[in-house]
Structures are given as C-alpha cells and as structure tokens.
Design an enzyme around this catalytic site. Structure first.
Site, PDB file in Angstrom:
ATOM      1  N   LYS A   1      38.970 -24.537  15.577  1.00 56.28           N
ATOM      2  CA  LYS A   1      37.790 -25.288  16.010  1.00 56.28           C
ATOM      3  C   LYS A   1      36.567 -24.412  16.274  1.00 56.28           C
ATOM      4  O   LYS A   1      35.428 -24.892  16.195  1.00 56.28           O
ATOM      5  CB  LYS A   1      38.117 -26.089  17.272  1.00 56.28           C
ATOM      6  CG  LYS A   1      39.055 -27.275  17.054  1.00 56.28           C
ATOM      7  CD  LYS A   1      38.359 -28.422  16.362  1.00 56.28           C
ATOM      8  CE  LYS A   1      39.196 -29.682  16.378  1.00 56.28           C
ATOM      9  NZ  LYS A   1      38.504 -30.837  15.760  1.00 56.28           N
TER      10      LYS A   1
ATOM     11  N   SER B   1      39.871 -33.333  23.227  1.00 61.01           N
ATOM     12  CA  SER B   1      41.101 -33.230  24.018  1.00 61.01           C
ATOM     13  C   SER B   1      41.362 -31.798  24.446  1.00 61.01           C
ATOM     14  O   SER B   1      42.237 -31.542  25.255  1.00 61.01           O
ATOM     15  CB  SER B   1      42.295 -33.749  23.214  1.00 61.01           C
ATOM     16  OG  SER B   1      42.568 -32.890  22.119  1.00 61.01           O
TER      17      SER B   1
ATOM     18  N   GLY C   1      50.574 -41.007  15.226  1.00 64.10           N
ATOM     19  CA  GLY C   1      49.110 -41.000  15.112  1.00 64.10           C
ATOM     20  C   GLY C   1      48.684 -40.979  13.662  1.00 64.10           C
ATOM     21  O   GLY C   1      47.967 -40.081  13.226  1.00 64.10           O
TER      22      GLY C   1
ATOM     23  N   ASP D   1      46.626 -42.649  11.671  1.00 64.78           N
ATOM     24  CA  ASP D   1      45.447 -43.443  11.313  1.00 64.78           C
ATOM     25  C   ASP D   1      44.905 -43.108   9.927  1.00 64.78           C
ATOM     26  O   ASP D   1      44.482 -44.000   9.179  1.00 64.78           O
ATOM     27  CB  ASP D   1      44.344 -43.281  12.356  1.00 64.78           C
ATOM     28  CG  ASP D   1      43.981 -41.830  12.597  1.00 64.78           C
ATOM     29  OD1 ASP D   1      44.856 -41.052  13.012  1.00 64.78           O
ATOM     30  OD2 ASP D   1      42.811 -41.454  12.346  1.00 64.78           O
TER      31      ASP D   1
ATOM     32  N   SER E   1      47.146 -24.537  12.705  1.00 63.72           N
ATOM     33  CA  SER E   1      45.779 -24.766  13.166  1.00 63.72           C
ATOM     34  C   SER E   1      45.489 -24.325  14.595  1.00 63.72           C
ATOM     35  O   SER E   1      44.319 -24.182  14.958  1.00 63.72           O
ATOM     36  CB  SER E   1      45.414 -26.249  13.007  1.00 63.72           C
ATOM     37  OG  SER E   1      46.309 -27.061  13.736  1.00 63.72           O
TER      38      SER E   1
END
Length: 327
Positions: free
Chosen positions: A55, A80, A210, A212, A305
């Site tokens: 990130k 988060s 999760g 989506d 990651s």
C-alpha cells in the site's frame, strides 16, 4: 466511465516518484514450493515493503502528485489498516498531516502503527457506519484531500509498480496470482502485464467470505455483499471499485476464492518453510497456489501483499492452522 483510468506510462511515472522512497522488494524462491506445485514459483515479497505492505506504493504516489498548497492542508483516508499506515507515513515523509478513518475492530498493531507515524485516527463501526461518508464529511469540514485506498488512478498506478518490478526480476512468467480487495493492486498489475507481458494471465484471489469481485465478474456488473467476516481483514471490501472493476473485468483472466483454513495453511507454510510472516490478506494468493485451485504453467508469479499481523493475533490464527502434506 473510461476503461483505461491508468496506462503503462502512469505506472512508469509512479516508479520514478517512488525511486528512493519505496523499497524494491525481493523475489523469493523455494525448491520445496516448486516441487509441491509443479511450477517454478516467484514470490514477490511485499511484506518487506515500507509499512509492511504494498500500500505504501500507491499512497506515496498519490500524495507526491498533490499541488503544494493542497498537500500542505493535509490529507484524509479510510482503511482497515495497511492503507492507513501507508498514508500516514507518506504524509510524514512529505511534510504534511493525515487523518485516518479506521474500523474500531482494526488489528491493534495496525492502529498503533498508524498513530506512531503521527496520524490522527477516527474510529467507526464497520458493520453499521460508512467509512466513505465519515471520511468525506471530515475532509470537507477541514479542507483535506481524500486519498482513496484503491478507486483512484494515482493509487492504482503506484500499486502497479509491484508488477513492473517483478517483470524485471523474473523473466518469462506465464501467470501471476494477486490478492484482490478493492482491486487497485490487481488493476495496476494487470495494466502492466497487458502492456509488457501479454502472454501472462493475471488471476485475482479473494477470501470466499469476501467474494465481491468474483461475483461481480460473473454478473458482468458491480455487486455488493455484506461486510465480510473473514480473517483476511485487508480484503473486506463490500463492492469492487468503479475504476478498478472497469480494468479488472477487461484484463483479469479470472478470480479464484480461498477458504479460511486454506489461508491459515498458507500462512503456516510461509512461516515454517519460507521463514516469513504473512498477514491473512497477504497470504491469499499463496493459498490459491497451494490449494491447487489454479492450473499452473511452467513459471508462476505470486504477490505476497503484506505481513502486518501482531504476535498475539498470529498465534491465535495459527493455533488451528492445518499443515500441508509435504513431499
């Protein structure tokens, strides 16, 4: 909505901005992993990136492009944990302030690290409140610039430098497995792959709780799901980003899902065999590799990651982690 919010040139420009600011993370190899999978596996270890996750690349790239007056007023973000830490550190590095909206049940290590970088933290209930609405309201009141965690072209371009580096470090990759949360990392990396390695299929990986993006790809449009209850807290998006989905529906070969025990098993394998610590979200692509859910070519890349997990939480997750049968 344009289906090309970023191009290879945007990612290359991001790489120039990140030169000297972000780490060039290593690519790890394991003969045991190769034997288990039947593929030559190259692991891009973003758990060794600044703030412990990829990130930082997107956050720094986004802040570094703000006009001086806008940067000086400060920035806001919602996350988060990993994007929050990244924005906090990038703000400190670039001489400004950051306000972070974080869930009250975010991992304590991520809350503590964000505060340690000098950010102001506002918490919320992820199951009853909207972080986007809270962040937008506070930013408007204080004149701050919001830095979205994924659905923002500069963020996406910064994340794409993961693939740009990997393709320089490991030639001839035929597949790349990438964790998918909001989709910024996948979209950035898929953009690079399409331009520089069109022979390489890019596959996203989500926790089954999760899914989506997987559902959205099946439906051909963005769908929303309830807030996921998964150990992979960094992949808790309820709907793909508008910009990221426009890229990922066009460039990803697909999205696979992995179960909670498969994530735990991958974390255990990383710890016991690779000698590294991964957080659950950082291990999902490795989990897809180890579970055999993806048909692997001769040479495969995998993005690890992130590694932001505290000792107590790591011990809790590992307490019932299944062991993989080894050759």
């Amino acid at each position: 909505m344009s289906e090309t919010p970023i191009t290879l040139a945007h990612v290359q420009d991001a790489a120039d901005r990140l030169d000297g600011a972000a780490h060039r993370t290593p690519v790890l190899r394991s003969s045991l992993l190769d034997a288990l999978t039947g593929s030559e596996v190259h692991l891009k270890a973003e758990n060794f990136q600044r703030v412990g996750a990829f990130k930082f690349r997107g956050a720094y790239n986004a802040l570094a492009q703000l006009p001086a007056e806008q940067l000086a007023r400060g920035v806001a973000a919602y996350s988060s944990g990993n994007h929050a830490q990244a924005v906090a550190l990038a703000a400190r590095e670039l001489g400004t302030t950051a306000l972070l909206v974080m869930p009250e049940d975010a991992p304590p290590t991520k809350l503590a690290a964000t505060a340690a970088y000098g950010a102001e933290i506002v918490t919320y209930d992820r199951y009853t409140e909207s972080r986007e609405e809270i962040g937008a309201k506070l930013a408007a009141e204080r004149g701050l610039t919001v830095i979205p965690p994924y659905d923002y072209a500069p963020t996406m371009a910064g994340q794409g430098t993961v693939a740009l580096e990997l393709l320089e470090q490991a030639e001839g990759l035929e597949a790349l497995l990438i964790p998918v949360g909001g989709g910024g990392l996948a979209a950035g990396c898929a953009t690079v792959a399409a331009a520089l390695a069109p022979q390489m299929s890019v596959v996203g990986v989500e926790p089954a709780a999760g899914d989506d993006t997987a559902r959205s790809l099946r439906e051909g449009a963005r769908v929303s799901i309830p807030v996921p209850r998964t150990i992979a807290d960094g992949q808790g998006a309820t709907t793909p980003g508008e910009l990221t989905f426009a890229v990922n529906r066009r460039l990803l070969a697909g999205v696979e899902t992995v179960g909670e025990d498969e994530i735990r098993a991958a974390m255990r394998f990383a710890f016991e065999v690779l000698k590294i610590v991964l957080e659950p979200s950082g291990a999902t692509a490795l989990a897809a590799l180890l579970s055999g859910r993806v048909r692997l070519p001769r040479r495969t890349g995998v993005v690890l990651s992130g590694g932001n997990i505290g000792l107590d939480r790591f011990a809790e997750v590992m307490a019932d982690a299944p062991a993989l049968p080894l050759p």
